[in-house]
Design a protein around this motif. Structure first.
Motif, PDB file in Angstrom:
ATOM      1  N   ALA A  42      -7.750  -0.859   0.581  1.00  0.00           N
ATOM      2  CA  ALA A  42      -6.861  -1.632   1.450  1.00  0.00           C
ATOM      3  C   ALA A  42      -7.657  -2.346   2.540  1.00  0.00           C
ATOM      4  O   ALA A  42      -7.373  -3.497   2.889  1.00  0.00           O
ATOM      5  CB  ALA A  42      -5.822  -0.712   2.080  1.00  0.00           C
TER       6      ALA A  42
ATOM      7  N   VAL B 197      -2.380  -0.308  -4.367  1.00  0.00           N
ATOM      8  CA  VAL B 197      -2.851  -1.166  -3.284  1.00  0.00           C
ATOM      9  C   VAL B 197      -2.846  -2.615  -3.756  1.00  0.00           C
ATOM     10  O   VAL B 197      -3.278  -2.915  -4.873  1.00  0.00           O
ATOM     11  CB  VAL B 197      -4.292  -0.800  -2.850  1.00  0.00           C
ATOM     12  CG1 VAL B 197      -4.704  -1.616  -1.631  1.00  0.00           C
ATOM     13  CG2 VAL B 197      -4.422   0.679  -2.562  1.00  0.00           C
TER      14      VAL B 197
ATOM     15  N   VAL C 294      -1.742   6.244  -5.970  1.00  0.00           N
ATOM     16  CA  VAL C 294      -1.871   5.184  -4.957  1.00  0.00           C
ATOM     17  C   VAL C 294      -1.806   3.813  -5.621  1.00  0.00           C
ATOM     18  O   VAL C 294      -2.392   3.602  -6.689  1.00  0.00           O
ATOM     19  CB  VAL C 294      -3.202   5.324  -4.181  1.00  0.00           C
ATOM     20  CG1 VAL C 294      -3.415   4.128  -3.251  1.00  0.00           C
ATOM     21  CG2 VAL C 294      -3.233   6.624  -3.380  1.00  0.00           C
TER      22      VAL C 294
ATOM     23  N   PHE D 220       0.867  -1.186   0.000  1.00  0.00           N
ATOM     24  CA  PHE D 220       0.000   0.000   0.000  1.00  0.00           C
ATOM     25  C   PHE D 220       0.897   1.229   0.000  1.00  0.00           C
ATOM     26  O   PHE D 220       1.650   1.443   0.941  1.00  0.00           O
ATOM     27  CB  PHE D 220      -0.906  -0.025   1.238  1.00  0.00           C
ATOM     28  CG  PHE D 220      -1.901   1.108   1.329  1.00  0.00           C
ATOM     29  CD1 PHE D 220      -2.237   1.869   0.216  1.00  0.00           C
ATOM     30  CD2 PHE D 220      -2.505   1.417   2.529  1.00  0.00           C
ATOM     31  CE1 PHE D 220      -3.159   2.899   0.306  1.00  0.00           C
ATOM     32  CE2 PHE D 220      -3.438   2.444   2.639  1.00  0.00           C
ATOM     33  CZ  PHE D 220      -3.759   3.185   1.519  1.00  0.00           C
ATOM     34  N   SER D 221       0.861   2.004  -1.049  1.00  0.00           N
ATOM     35  CA  SER D 221       1.710   3.188  -1.118  1.00  0.00           C
ATOM     36  C   SER D 221       0.920   4.388  -1.619  1.00  0.00           C
ATOM     37  O   SER D 221       0.002   4.245  -2.440  1.00  0.00           O
ATOM     38  CB  SER D 221       2.914   2.941  -2.038  1.00  0.00           C
ATOM     39  OG  SER D 221       2.485   2.727  -3.371  1.00  0.00           O
TER      40      SER D 221
ATOM     41  N   GLY E 148      -7.761   4.711  -1.688  1.00  0.00           N
ATOM     42  CA  GLY E 148      -6.780   3.667  -1.405  1.00  0.00           C
ATOM     43  C   GLY E 148      -7.006   3.011  -0.061  1.00  0.00           C
ATOM     44  O   GLY E 148      -6.885   1.782   0.072  1.00  0.00           O
ATOM     45  N   HIS E 149      -7.345   3.801   0.963  1.00  0.00           N
ATOM     46  CA  HIS E 149      -7.593   3.229   2.283  1.00  0.00           C
ATOM     47  C   HIS E 149      -8.817   2.315   2.274  1.00  0.00           C
ATOM     48  O   HIS E 149      -8.818   1.252   2.914  1.00  0.00           O
ATOM     49  CB  HIS E 149      -7.795   4.346   3.319  1.00  0.00           C
ATOM     50  CG  HIS E 149      -6.517   4.833   3.914  1.00  0.00           C
ATOM     51  ND1 HIS E 149      -5.817   5.904   3.411  1.00  0.00           N
ATOM     52  CD2 HIS E 149      -5.787   4.378   4.961  1.00  0.00           C
ATOM     53  CE1 HIS E 149      -4.733   6.099   4.137  1.00  0.00           C
ATOM     54  NE2 HIS E 149      -4.681   5.183   5.080  1.00  0.00           N
TER      55      HIS E 149
END
Length: 498
Positions: free
Chosen positions: A447, A380, A378, A368-369, A443-444
């Protein structure tokens, strides 16, 4: 034990100044977490650190860079609001910008310093550690014998051979750039990874004439060609980039007024033509390397590969094989991110505790970046090449463009693309790649979905409020679902909620 062994043992015993159960080398994010966790059970413990007793994130990484980006975003909004009927020109005080970066950085660092100051003085050693051939830790005038060692020595900015000498005071790295007292007039940024992109765009938005160089035609390490091309298109609108360029030499020349030097970069552009750049500073953002090469871990039986990464590393605990040594955080060069370093330090600190009942070992983080440029980038989960290399995986790609997404267009940030890689067999998300507004939040969510094994259906059963940028996520998820059901008649989805 024979006579020779007795002699060696006696000699060692006479020189050891301290014996401990656990020695932690490095007091960054991973080292501090390891120390706190191990201290819950172990009393005979020591932490050794060279340099600042804060963290890379607070001192030279995440926080000062975001402070600079925050200032840059304010300036950009002021200077680029004409489409809304708002006409203004930002007056940028470079000295005040850089002073606020340092002041707020000191504020964040003060909390870490306060915590470190609360640790017993006899458990802290300031100095450079080295592990000798007997496996003992040499630091200052001490020789320490430790039953278990946790290495958390972090990383440093990588500088190509010879550049420091050739560029002299005109060279900067991310470890140095926040010490600038004022904004420079011009700057070259070498490297289009996360650090390079963030700083290049931030300085550009603050009025610095920035030129970004990268040897490949990729940014942020993106592996999905469509996302990469979209990111380049979005960033090119405000940033001068020479992608696919080859730097052949760096140097300096004396200024005409004999006050300082001008930095010079000779390079070949993507067409192979020789070019020259000249300016005030060269910011080298060619990545970071772990600080482990000179530590002497090989004297404990640790093997390093050609990039100084430890072999036989447990990504769950940081332990090296069955040795009593743990290498965590940036030092192991696994995933150099703060939340990973924190988890690895916690795990290693727990593993050295004899009370395993309280030793909670966290599972390895999924990849995850986030790159905090604008638009954000992003990644994931699994990358597209990783998925394509697995012949057993049947996948589809759910897509949404942010170019005409409702809320994005309202806000004037409508440039971007989201790809979600869905598994047809399991109805689960394998990974995703994004360039777009609010990508950090999308992205969160993705994730969380991957970590908790949520299906595409479960994701779509959750509410998406209108009008939000996150509705773009729903559109991409619907496209995944559609392509799973009708694999040969799929089409790219567009946001339809206005």
């Amino acid at each position: 034990m024979n006579k020779q062994s007795d002699t060696i043992a006696n000699n060692l015993a006479s020189t050891v100044t301290r014996k401990v159960s656990v020695a932690i080398i490095g007091a960054g994010t991973a080292g501090q977490n390891a120390f706190r966790q191990a201290s819950k059970v172990k009393d005979d413990i020591v932490i050794i650190n060279e340099g600042f007793w804060t963290t890379t994130c607070v001192t030279v990484g995440c926080m000062p860079s975001k402070l600079l980006i925050a200032a840059a975003d304010r300036a950009h909004a002021a200077n680029h609001s004409a489409e809304f009927g708002i006409h203004a020109t930002a007056q940028i005080d470079g000295k005040q910008v850089m002073q606020r970066v340092r002041d707020e950085r000191s504020h964040f660092a003060s909390y870490i310093k306060k915590q470190v100051e609360s640790w017993p003085e006899d458990k802290k050693i300031a100095g450079r550690a080295h592990i000798n051939q007997q496996g003992l830790i040499e630091v200052n005038d001490e020789l320490i014998e430790a039953e278990k060692i946790i290495v958390a020595t972090g990383s440093s900015a990588f500088i190509p051979d010879g550049w420091a000498d050739k560029l002299g005071d005109t060279m900067l790295t991310s470890d140095m750039v926040f010490e600038l007292k004022d904004l420079p007039k011009s700057m070259a940024v070498v490297g289009a990874g996360a650090i390079g992109l963030e700083l290049a765009q931030a300085f550009s938005r603050l009025g610095v004439e920035v030129t970004l160089f990268n040897r490949v035609k990729r940014v942020a390490g993106l592996k999905d060609d469509d996302i990469n091309n979209q990111a380049i298109d979005c960033l090119n609108r405000e940033l001068t980039m020479h992608l696919g360029s080859e730097i052949t030499d760096v140097s300096t020349r004396a200024n005409e007024d004999e006050n300082g030097s001008t930095a010079v970069i000779d390079y070949k552009n993507s067409a192979g033509e020789s070019q020259r750049w000249q300016g005030e500073y060269v910011l080298v953002a060619t990545g970071r390397r772990n600080n482990i090469k000179q530590l002497g871990v090989e004297n404990l039986g640790v093997e390093l590969d050609d990039k100084n990464r430890p072999k036989n590393l447990s990504k769950k605990t940081g332990q090296i094989g069955d040795l009593n040594i743990y290498i965590v955080g940036d030092a192991n060069a696994n995933i150099p991110l703060l939340h990973v370093a924190s988890d690895e330090g916690f795990s290693a600190g727990s593993m050295v505790c004899e009370n395993k009942k309280d030793a909670y070992i966290r599972p390895p983080a999924i990849p995850f970046s986030i790159v905090f440029c604008s638009p954000q980038i992003v990644n994931v989960g699994m990358s597209l090449p990783e998925i394509q290399q697995d012949s057993k995986l049947e996948y589809v790609i759910g897509k949404v463009s942010f170019d005409n997404q409702g809320r994005s267009r309202v806000m004037g940030v409508n440039c971007g693309l989201l790809h979600i890689y869905g598994c047809k067999k399991t109805d689960r998300i394998l990974g995703a790649s994004i360039v777009g507004p609010d990508a950090e939040y999308i992205g969160h969510i993705l994730a969380t979905a991957i970590t908790n094994d949520l299906s595409i259906k479960a994701m779509l059963d959750t509410p998406f409020y209108h009008p939000t940028i996150l509705e773009g996520l729903r559109t991409a998820l619907r496209d995944v679902q559609y392509k799973m059901e009708i694999p040969y008649q799929s089409q790219d989805a567009q946001e339809d909620s206005f």
